[in-house]
Enzyme design. Sequence first.
Site, PDB file in Angstrom:
ATOM      1  N   THR A 107      78.104  14.515  20.886  1.00  0.00           N
ATOM      2  CA  THR A 107      79.255  14.330  21.780  1.00  0.00           C
ATOM      3  C   THR A 107      80.193  15.538  21.712  1.00  0.00           C
ATOM      4  O   THR A 107      80.480  16.187  22.725  1.00  0.00           O
ATOM      5  CB  THR A 107      80.032  13.060  21.375  1.00  0.00           C
ATOM      6  OG1 THR A 107      79.136  11.962  21.452  1.00  0.00           O
ATOM      7  CG2 THR A 107      81.226  12.828  22.272  1.00  0.00           C
ATOM      8  N   VAL A 108      80.665  15.853  20.511  1.00  0.00           N
ATOM      9  CA  VAL A 108      81.682  16.911  20.380  1.00  0.00           C
ATOM     10  C   VAL A 108      81.058  18.290  20.572  1.00  0.00           C
ATOM     11  O   VAL A 108      81.618  19.140  21.285  1.00  0.00           O
ATOM     12  CB  VAL A 108      82.403  16.810  19.012  1.00  0.00           C
ATOM     13  CG1 VAL A 108      83.437  17.914  18.889  1.00  0.00           C
ATOM     14  CG2 VAL A 108      83.057  15.444  18.847  1.00  0.00           C
ATOM     15  N   VAL A 116      92.074  15.055  13.222  1.00  0.00           N
ATOM     16  CA  VAL A 116      93.072  13.985  13.331  1.00  0.00           C
ATOM     17  C   VAL A 116      93.526  13.851  14.782  1.00  0.00           C
ATOM     18  O   VAL A 116      94.128  14.773  15.336  1.00  0.00           O
ATOM     19  CB  VAL A 116      94.297  14.240  12.417  1.00  0.00           C
ATOM     20  CG1 VAL A 116      95.320  13.116  12.561  1.00  0.00           C
ATOM     21  CG2 VAL A 116      93.874  14.370  10.968  1.00  0.00           C
ATOM     22  N   GLY A 166      92.032  13.869  17.706  1.00  0.00           N
ATOM     23  CA  GLY A 166      91.405  14.704  18.735  1.00  0.00           C
ATOM     24  C   GLY A 166      92.304  15.778  19.309  1.00  0.00           C
ATOM     25  O   GLY A 166      92.697  16.722  18.616  1.00  0.00           O
ATOM     26  N   LYS A 179      91.915   9.945   8.468  1.00  0.00           N
ATOM     27  CA  LYS A 179      92.898  10.691   9.253  1.00  0.00           C
ATOM     28  C   LYS A 179      94.288  10.583   8.647  1.00  0.00           C
ATOM     29  O   LYS A 179      95.042  11.570   8.615  1.00  0.00           O
ATOM     30  CB  LYS A 179      92.910  10.181  10.693  1.00  0.00           C
ATOM     31  CG  LYS A 179      91.651  10.563  11.469  1.00  0.00           C
ATOM     32  CD  LYS A 179      91.572   9.787  12.762  1.00  0.00           C
ATOM     33  CE  LYS A 179      90.425  10.245  13.636  1.00  0.00           C
ATOM     34  NZ  LYS A 179      90.136   9.305  14.725  1.00  0.00           N
TER      35      LYS A 179
HETATM   36  P1  NAP Z   1      77.220  12.911  17.231  1.00  0.00           P
HETATM   37  O1  NAP Z   1      77.299  12.687  18.696  1.00  0.00           O
HETATM   38  O2  NAP Z   1      76.469  11.953  16.389  1.00  0.00           O
HETATM   39  O3  NAP Z   1      76.629  14.389  17.031  1.00  0.00           O
HETATM   40  C1  NAP Z   1      76.245  14.880  15.785  1.00  0.00           C
HETATM   41  C2  NAP Z   1      75.396  16.130  15.996  1.00  0.00           C
HETATM   42  O4  NAP Z   1      75.078  16.689  14.737  1.00  0.00           O
HETATM   43  C3  NAP Z   1      74.066  15.855  16.686  1.00  0.00           C
HETATM   44  O5  NAP Z   1      73.737  16.911  17.547  1.00  0.00           O
HETATM   45  C4  NAP Z   1      73.074  15.784  15.537  1.00  0.00           C
HETATM   46  O6  NAP Z   1      71.763  16.188  15.896  1.00  0.00           O
HETATM   47  C5  NAP Z   1      73.670  16.781  14.587  1.00  0.00           C
HETATM   48  N1  NAP Z   1      73.383  16.450  13.196  1.00  0.00           N
HETATM   49  C6  NAP Z   1      73.826  15.390  12.489  1.00  0.00           C
HETATM   50  N2  NAP Z   1      73.354  15.437  11.231  1.00  0.00           N
HETATM   51  C7  NAP Z   1      72.582  16.548  11.149  1.00  0.00           C
HETATM   52  C8  NAP Z   1      71.816  17.151  10.118  1.00  0.00           C
HETATM   53  N3  NAP Z   1      71.750  16.587   8.900  1.00  0.00           N
HETATM   54  N4  NAP Z   1      71.170  18.292  10.384  1.00  0.00           N
HETATM   55  C9  NAP Z   1      71.224  18.861  11.626  1.00  0.00           C
HETATM   56  N5  NAP Z   1      71.941  18.338  12.639  1.00  0.00           N
HETATM   57  C10 NAP Z   1      72.605  17.204  12.404  1.00  0.00           C
HETATM   58  O7  NAP Z   1      78.674  12.991  16.602  1.00  0.00           O
HETATM   59  P2  NAP Z   1      80.034  13.431  17.334  1.00  0.00           P
HETATM   60  O8  NAP Z   1      80.661  12.247  17.960  1.00  0.00           O
HETATM   61  O9  NAP Z   1      79.803  14.634  18.128  1.00  0.00           O
HETATM   62  O10 NAP Z   1      80.953  13.755  16.060  1.00  0.00           O
HETATM   63  C11 NAP Z   1      80.772  14.937  15.327  1.00  0.00           C
HETATM   64  C12 NAP Z   1      81.916  15.105  14.328  1.00  0.00           C
HETATM   65  O11 NAP Z   1      83.149  15.184  15.045  1.00  0.00           O
HETATM   66  C13 NAP Z   1      82.088  13.954  13.339  1.00  0.00           C
HETATM   67  O12 NAP Z   1      82.573  14.479  12.117  1.00  0.00           O
HETATM   68  C14 NAP Z   1      83.173  13.098  13.987  1.00  0.00           C
HETATM   69  O13 NAP Z   1      83.877  12.326  13.058  1.00  0.00           O
HETATM   70  C15 NAP Z   1      84.055  14.174  14.579  1.00  0.00           C
HETATM   71  N6  NAP Z   1      84.885  13.764  15.687  1.00  0.00           N
HETATM   72  C16 NAP Z   1      84.346  13.052  16.712  1.00  0.00           C
HETATM   73  C17 NAP Z   1      85.147  12.715  17.794  1.00  0.00           C
HETATM   74  C18 NAP Z   1      84.598  11.937  18.950  1.00  0.00           C
HETATM   75  O14 NAP Z   1      85.398  11.537  19.816  1.00  0.00           O
HETATM   76  N7  NAP Z   1      83.296  11.688  19.032  1.00  0.00           N
HETATM   77  C19 NAP Z   1      86.506  13.088  17.815  1.00  0.00           C
HETATM   78  C20 NAP Z   1      87.029  13.810  16.742  1.00  0.00           C
HETATM   79  C21 NAP Z   1      86.210  14.142  15.687  1.00  0.00           C
HETATM   80  P3  NAP Z   1      70.897  15.369  16.959  1.00  0.00           P
HETATM   81  O15 NAP Z   1      71.620  15.505  18.266  1.00  0.00           O
HETATM   82  O16 NAP Z   1      69.570  16.029  16.986  1.00  0.00           O
HETATM   83  O17 NAP Z   1      70.857  13.962  16.467  1.00  0.00           O
HETATM   84  N1  HSE Z   2      85.818   7.704  16.367  1.00  0.00           N
HETATM   85  C1  HSE Z   2      87.052   8.394  16.471  1.00  0.00           C
HETATM   86  C2  HSE Z   2      88.068   7.505  17.157  1.00  0.00           C
HETATM   87  C3  HSE Z   2      86.886   9.680  17.217  1.00  0.00           C
HETATM   88  O1  HSE Z   2      87.651   6.522  17.782  1.00  0.00           O
HETATM   89  O2  HSE Z   2      89.260   7.784  17.064  1.00  0.00           O
HETATM   90  C4  HSE Z   2      88.132  10.524  17.286  1.00  0.00           C
HETATM   91  O3  HSE Z   2      88.456  11.007  16.021  1.00  0.00           O
END
Ligand code: NAP
Ligand code: HSE
Length: 430
Positions: free
Chosen positions: A13-14, A132, A134, A212
Amino acid sequence: MRTIRIALLGAGTVGGGVLSLLRENAELLQVQTDCRFEVRHVVVRDPAKPRAVPVPPELITTDAENAVRDPEVDIVIEVMGGLEPPHSLIRHALQAGKSVITANKMVMAIAGDELIRLATTHRADLLYEASVAGSLPILTLLQGALAGNRIERAVGIVNSTTNFILTRMEQALAMGVAAEQAYSEALAQAQSLGYAEADPSSDVEGYDAQYKMAILARLAFLQYVPLESVYREGIAHLSGRDLVWARRLGYGIKLIGTAERLSDGRLNVRVHPTLLPLEHPLYGLRDANSGIWLQGNGFRELFLHGFAAGARPTASAILGDLILAARNLRMGIAGTTPQPSLQPGETAPIEAISFRYYVRTVGTSEEPLKAVREALAEWLPECQPVEQIPEGYEQVCLTALAPESLFQAHLAPLRQHPDIRQLQVIRFLS
Ligand code: NAP
Ligand code: HSE
């Protein structure tokens, strides 16, 4: 013009949001930094996975260590999630003197102190605004424009997924949809919209908000905040009845994080479902919006709110960090971005706080409800008339201010009562 080379760890996603904004805003980034940006590696777990945002196949790799160690790479953006391997990868990048940008609150809450020290030692930037709330620039504000204030309190909704679920549940309940169905549909939607963590129990059990609040409190109060000192409760145990009752009584329920300096100097940080008056600005935040209300001895009050989760809002914060890191690299001052000088200090457990409470009891008969009223007597409960519901006899009481430790001690024996089926306690905003 300098070219900044990036290793992007994660293209979910990110990571997808980062790639999109890097492409869409390439010209703007160049104007902002006088640098060109080139993504050298995109690290994923499964290279065959279809991706919402296309990634040139020659950039895709599963070898994160190699991407981090590539001498050509200047900046590592970690958006993988989880503690390991991200923690080790960030460590290795910093040790190699590379700037690191991460959205990983788990790593920054658990290992942030160590990584910040490492960044300072190796004169590398470690930037984590996206970790924290976004897109909300709360960490930048605390370290910059508001840094001259003594922060007194930070209260907010820092998890978007739970806010989305609670908003949707309220709407569904008003239309007569069953609470369990509303909960699971809202969670599934939050996942498909990219708001939820890879393991959504982190959202609904309050871990994400706990991480956070630990990070936020560290920067707001310039004190070490061990994660285990942050009280955590999620929303998974709430019932549709609680949302219905709250509304009837003129309140709404949100998962609220609070960090505050107590009068004895100790710092209390906590996350739990909280009853708020319907007119409270935090209650007004719907769906995936987040917001943080700060109080400080100079600016007095500031309320920051907005869309804080999902691909593009999170990428927005990462790009802000990227611009700062690139400018620092170009000027040869990487690693000089001020890092907090933390002081040791005491933290206080939630037992040190007093709250007003909502207490909802369901008993097999009216008798155990009386026992609850008696246990609460000291705090002058205002109790609603008993109602018969399919699960038994239900009563809701609201108390006056009560010290948490004493209050919980009074209720503890009732949690074992054979005729009490549910004993739900929710704190009011203090
Ligand atoms: P996600 O959609 O699950 O994406 C994770 C990515 O990392 C995927 O591309 C995955 O590969 C790759 N990955 C995970 N483990 C791996 C490993 N061991 N080796 C190689 N690649 C690996 O997660 P996300 O929502 O983008 O979140 C990513 C980070 O941002 C997290 O720390 C989350 O807490 C933080 N965050 C998320 C948001 C949000 O709104 N989603 C907001 C703020 C912060 P594959 O695609 O091949 O599975
Ligand atoms: N899973 C987190 C939330 C993403 O829902 O706030 C943003 O940090």
